[in-house]
Write a protein that holds these residues in place. Structure first.
Motif, PDB file in Angstrom:
ATOM      1  N   CYS A  14       0.817  -1.227   0.000  1.00 49.65           N
ATOM      2  CA  CYS A  14       0.000   0.000   0.000  1.00 49.65           C
ATOM      3  C   CYS A  14       0.849   1.275   0.000  1.00 49.65           C
ATOM      4  CB  CYS A  14      -0.918   0.033   1.217  1.00 49.65           C
ATOM      5  SG  CYS A  14      -1.927  -1.456   1.376  1.00 49.65           S
TER       6      CYS A  14
ATOM      7  N   LEU B  37       3.353   2.588  -1.586  1.00 50.70           N
ATOM      8  CA  LEU B  37       4.191   2.446  -2.766  1.00 50.70           C
ATOM      9  C   LEU B  37       4.206   3.743  -3.565  1.00 50.70           C
ATOM     10  CD1 LEU B  37       2.154   1.964  -5.519  1.00 50.70           C
ATOM     11  CD2 LEU B  37       1.672  -0.059  -4.196  1.00 50.70           C
TER      12      LEU B  37
ATOM     13  N   THR C 273       2.812   6.181  -0.900  1.00 47.38           N
ATOM     14  CA  THR C 273       1.384   5.912  -0.767  1.00 47.38           C
ATOM     15  C   THR C 273       0.832   5.576  -2.143  1.00 47.38           C
ATOM     16  OG1 THR C 273      -0.808   6.873  -0.409  1.00 47.38           O
ATOM     17  CG2 THR C 273       0.985   8.428  -0.800  1.00 47.38           C
ATOM     18  N   ASP C 274      -0.160   4.695  -2.174  1.00 50.85           N
ATOM     19  CA  ASP C 274      -0.821   4.381  -3.438  1.00 50.85           C
ATOM     20  C   ASP C 274      -1.935   5.381  -3.729  1.00 50.85           C
ATOM     21  OD1 ASP C 274      -2.602   3.631  -1.491  1.00 50.85           O
ATOM     22  OD2 ASP C 274      -2.786   1.539  -2.120  1.00 50.85           O
ATOM     23  N   SER C 275      -2.179   6.306  -2.796  1.00 50.26           N
ATOM     24  CA  SER C 275      -3.266   7.273  -2.937  1.00 50.26           C
ATOM     25  C   SER C 275      -4.629   6.592  -2.995  1.00 50.26           C
ATOM     26  CB  SER C 275      -3.097   8.137  -4.188  1.00 50.26           C
ATOM     27  OG  SER C 275      -2.303   9.236  -3.902  1.00 50.26           O
ATOM     28  N   GLU C 276      -4.697   5.354  -2.568  1.00 43.07           N
ATOM     29  CA  GLU C 276      -5.984   4.651  -2.557  1.00 43.07           C
ATOM     30  C   GLU C 276      -6.395   4.387  -1.107  1.00 43.07           C
ATOM     31  OE1 GLU C 276      -8.103   4.085  -4.987  1.00 43.07           O
ATOM     32  OE2 GLU C 276      -6.843   4.970  -6.534  1.00 43.07           O
TER      33      GLU C 276
END
Ligand SMILES: [Cu+2]
Lengths: 403, 134
Positions: A244, A246, A251-254
């Motif tokens: 996650c 990354l 951050t994956d922004s998800e």
């Protein structure tokens, strides 16, 4: 085999060997898989463009936004500004767990460092642009509690503000015009967003290490201590953090449901992303709306294609792990006092909230040894970027660059 | 072993080279073997956590274009091991003989299954292909 082919083979073999060479002196071996991940985490790179805001990189807009960020006159009681909760000396986050403006909020005010790298804004992603995000707190009765009509009045009454506004956006709209206060309101958001885009801290010790490893230089490897290198290796491998956290901003922004136990005074059933989707799709200020400068762009398209499902209930945005120092407490309700508490939670999953139905299946207890935990902690400390220009931490002399 | 195969092998000995060819095509029978899904890898490597489009053709078992309206084709993707899907749902459009689905977004590394559902009358039949992002 003829000679030509032999030499081709020779070169191929040589380059294959060189490509595999270990960088000198790492404390642990970073294999191809780890190196590939490192290439995705570093460097931070430039702030991505925001075509929905054509003033995003306008210095005049940023200066006005800088001023407004600290201007308490935008609030109902004249005592709250953005900086009340996003405290500049606390990495633009809040030392308190739950935010308190005009009233007590339900969530923790996150850090604004590197915020412009995001795809969604707010823990539940209630906004699809930084300028749209800024409009929320201005009118939220628990935050600044202001109103767009009063904000427009302020610009008409204060000659310095009026001048700063007109330098960037052209004539201040006439107050008798029905859309006047909406227009001023949106431009206030776009100015503040331009300021927030300056809050960038990259080039950490970790980035120096990653650059050295990528080019097989020994010079730069020492940027991380042995313990930090071991912690980084764990982060990339067994601890699974990059599932996650990354990408260049970690951050994956998800959105994910980590099932972190709620703060004693916090809400137990915060819908998180579920509500965020409804909010962004229903807003007049979204990227496909009339105030956006890129109504048919990628962001606008993405919002239309969001999946509305109960899976997103209780899911919150993955925060960046860069610049963690000086921004505790952590998580969406500030439920963890310090980094050790966060790591203890990932390690044991103790207290994981049973009320959430959709917790991530990949989050299993890690059961790291005490020395592994301290390596991981040490590594996270290496993500501190170069300090911000100190002038960004205080209000500017005036709302215009010429002030 | 042919010499050029040997060179390729050596060059990829570090595992750094991306294995997929840009023009790679994966063909997969649908689950009840009534049609064939033929997917072109564009981009050659699925990007991690960035939007992309997937291009495919639908063929009957004799290799001719399947007679199906674009409205009757839908695309989705899941991570079965993680128990979740994508955060966006793609729309499907037609470009000549190809269908194009987007936006697709693989926000995590791991194994993704892509589903193409074709509705014909009362029957919906699925074809699926799997990709692993590392
Ligand atoms: Cu997953």
């Amino acid at each position: 085999m003829d000679l030509g082919l032999k030499s081709i083979l020779g070169i191929a073999l040589l380059s294959a060997l060189m490509g595999c060479q270990d960088a000198p002196g790492t404390a642990v071996e970073f294999g191809d898989a780890e190196r590939k991940q490192l290439g995705r985490l570093s460097p931070l790179g430039d702030v991505p463009p925001d075509p929905t805001n054509r003033f995003a990189d306008d210095p005049n807009a940023a200066r006005l936004g800088h001023w407004l960020f600290f201007d308490e006159r935008l609030s109902l009681d004249g005592q709250v500004s953005c900086a009340t909760c996003h405290v500049p000396t606390h990495a633009f986050s809040d030392p308190k767990s739950l935010a308190k403006g005009m009233g007590l909020g339900e969530r923790h005010a996150p850090s604004l460092i590197n915020v412009a790298y995001g795809r969604w804004f707010g823990w539940g992603g209630r906004a699809d642009s930084l300028w749209m995000q800024a409009l929320g707190p201005l009118e939220n009765p628990l935050e600044l509690g202001g109103h767009r009509d009063l904000i427009a009045d302020l610009f008409h009454d204060d000659p310095d503000l009026k001048r700063a506004y007109e330098t960037t956006f052209g004539p201040l709209p006439n107050e008798s015009d029905v859309t006047a206060s909406d227009e001023v309101f949106v431009n206030v958001g776009k100015s503040i967003a331009a300021f927030e885009r300056l809050l960038v801290r990259g080039n950490s010790r970790f980035d120096q290490f990653a650059a050295a490893l990528a080019s097989n230089r020994s010079d730069g490897i020492e940027a991380l201590s042995d313990s930090e290198q071991r912690g980084l290796h764990l982060f990339l491998t067994r601890a699974n953090c990059t599932q996650c956290h990354l990408g260049p901003n970690f951050t994956d922004s998800e959105f994910h449901n980590t099932a972190a136990p709620p703060h004693p005074e916090g809400r137990r059933d915060d819908p998180g992303r579920f509500q965020g989707i409804a909010h962004v799709q229903g807003s007049e200020f979204k990227a496909s709306g009339i105030y956006s400068d890129d109504r048919n762009g990628t962001t606008a398209n993405r919002v239309q294609h969001l999946v509305k499902s109960s899976d997103s209930f209780g899911a919150f945005k993955t925060p960046s792990l860069r610049n963690l120092a000086g921004r505790a407490p952590f998580m969406h309700q500030g439920q963890f006092e310090d980094l050790d508490a966060v790591l203890h939670f990932y390690d044991t999953r103790e207290g994981a909230s049973v009320t959430s139905h959709h917790q991530e299946q990949i989050l299993a207890p890690l059961r790291l040894s005490p020395s592994e935990l301290s390596d991981l902690h040490a590594f996270l400390g290496s993500l501190e970027g170069a300090a911000l220009d100190p002038s960004l931490l205080v209000p500017p002399a005036g709302p215009s660059l010429s002030d | 072993m042919k010499p050029h195969a040997l060179i390729l092998l050596l060059l990829s000995a570090c595992g750094g080279a991306e294995a997929l060819d840009a023009s790679a095509v994966v063909e997969q029978d649908s689950n009840a073997a009534n049609f064939v899904l033929s997917v072109r890898h564009t981009p050659a490597v699925m990007p991690l956590n960035a939007e992309f489009e997937v291009r495919f053709q639908l063929l009957d078992m004799e290799g001719r274009a399947l007679d199906v309206e674009v409205e009757d084709v839908s695309v989705d993707a899941d991570m079965p091991e993680h128990g979740h899907g994508m955060t966006v749902f793609p729309s499907v459009r037609r470009e000549g003989s190809e269908y194009v689905a987007g936006p697709m977004l693989f926000h995590m590394s791991g194994r993704w299954e892509v589903y193409v559902d074709v509705r014909r009358g009362a029957v919906t039949e699925r074809a699926q292909v799997a990709w692993t992002l590392d």
